[in-house]
Design an enzyme around this catalytic site. Structure first.
Site, PDB file in Angstrom:
ATOM      1  N   HIS A 237       0.831  -1.210   0.000  1.00  0.00           N
ATOM      2  CA  HIS A 237       0.000   0.000   0.000  1.00  0.00           C
ATOM      3  C   HIS A 237       0.871   1.268   0.000  1.00  0.00           C
ATOM      4  CE1 HIS A 237      -3.524  -2.441   0.873  1.00  0.00           C
ATOM      5  NE2 HIS A 237      -2.998  -2.890   1.999  1.00  0.00           N
TER       6      HIS A 237
HETATM    7  C1  BDR Z   1      -3.167   1.673   4.873  1.00  0.00           C
HETATM    8  O1  BDR Z   1      -3.556   1.426   6.203  1.00  0.00           O
HETATM    9  C2  BDR Z   1      -2.458   1.091   6.992  1.00  0.00           C
HETATM   10  O2  BDR Z   1      -2.712  -0.024   7.768  1.00  0.00           O
HETATM   11  C3  BDR Z   1      -1.295   0.898   6.057  1.00  0.00           C
HETATM   12  O3  BDR Z   1      -0.094   1.342   6.662  1.00  0.00           O
HETATM   13  C4  BDR Z   1      -1.649   1.729   4.862  1.00  0.00           C
HETATM   14  O4  BDR Z   1      -1.234   3.063   5.032  1.00  0.00           O
HETATM   15  C5  BDR Z   1      -3.760   0.599   3.986  1.00  0.00           C
HETATM   16  O5  BDR Z   1      -5.148   0.653   4.043  1.00  0.00           O
END
Ligand code: BDR
Ligand code: CA
Length: 303
Positions: A237
């Protein structure tokens, strides 16, 4: 070379993203600002300091500034079950580095004012700090080149509720303010980030070589796969947001006006009205190129 501030809540995938930003010859990291989210603000700040010191040494000139411990309304919910103990899973040595004297908002304002070229903010957590900075100094709108945000879910389900992606869900009020601010935003949501991952079966050497960052990247992934036997893919992500800041062409984007639902039932839902607007919503990604960029930047760095 792009001058950036990374706003982050490390976070296992934030950690990989920070490694990329520090190692990239195309980014000049002017500062790191922390926000609560994946873990408490105290844990995310401690993790950021540990990461900077591990990667850049005790004399690192990269300031780590402390931001918001709670969203604009209510409380963060945290995601220790996803990111592990202390929000990072792996334990790095206690840092000698201390947080900068300026707050996150002050550092963003200061660096925007002093930066030789336009400043880009790469936002990898809830948007509380970024919204607060824009609110406190409206002329920041003109001083920022772009905000690259990991957040949102448009034509795919969310990851904390059927409607919402985590970062937007944690502070939908802040997200709404940032998207309406007029600053150009690139929104790197689950629609594209879920297409980029590191697979369990590709380990235990996801990152090649003997650099400190490759070793740390491998430790982080090994730890996540070990703790979560159900996990087959580790989604990239936050790393994808950094990759897009380095090379925007890895994404296909559509201009839009993006609104954020703040009521309880669909809190954090992002809705795009495509056509025009200051937000570019990522709808496509060059997966091999993006994954290779993550691989090579995490593998790089000092031995
Ligand atoms: C996002 O949420 C967090 O848990 C991760 O670091 C990322 O920024 C993904 O949905
Ligand atoms: Ca994050």
């Amino acid at each position: 070379m792009r001058t950036v501030i990374v706003d982050t809540d490390p976070g296992a995938d934030d950690a990989l993203a920070l490694i990329m930003a520090v190692n990239s010859p195309d980014l000049q990291v002017e500062g790191i600002t922390t926000v609560g989210g994946n873990a408490t603000l105290s844990d995310t700040t401690d993790n950021a300091l540990r990461l900077v010191e591990y990667l850049d040494g005790k004399q690192s000139a990269i300031p780590v500034a402390v931001g918001a411990g709670e969203p604009l309304r209510g409380s963060f919910t945290h995601a220790y079950h996803v990111h592990g103990s202390e929000g990072l899973g792996v334990r790095l040595p206690a840092p000698a580095l201390r947080p900068h004297g300026m707050s996150a908002v002050e550092l963003i304002r200061d660096r925007a004012a002093k930066s030789a070229g336009p400043l880009t903010v790469i936002a990898l957590g809830p948007l509380t700090n970024v919204a607060a900075a824009l609110e406190s100094r409206p002329d920041l709108v003109d001083a920022l080149a772009e905000i690259v945000v990991m957040g949102g879910a448009f034509d795919v389900p969310g990851n904390v509720t059927p409607h919402a992606e985590f970062n937007i869900h944690e502070d939908p009020w802040a997200a709404s303010a940032v998207f309406a601010s007029g600053v150009p935003v690139t929104l790197v949501g689950l629609d594209v980030t879920r297409r980029t991952s590191m697979h369990r079966r590709s380990g235990p050497r996801w990152f090649a070589g003997t650099s400190k960052s490759a070793q740390l990247g491998n430790r982080i992934l090994a730890d996540r796969f070990q703790e979560r036997s159900d996990l087959q893919e580790f989604y990239l992500h936050d790393p994808l947001a950094v990759a897009a800041a380095i090379d925007p062409d890895i994404l296909a984007c559509r201009p839009a006006r993006v609104s954020v639902v703040t009521n309880r039932d669909e809190r954090g839902r992002t809705i795009a009205r495509y056509g025009d607007g200051t937000v570019k919503v990522a709808v496509g990604v060059d997966v091999p190129r993006a994954v290779e960029m993550v691989r090579s930047l995490v593998s790089a760095g000092r031995a």
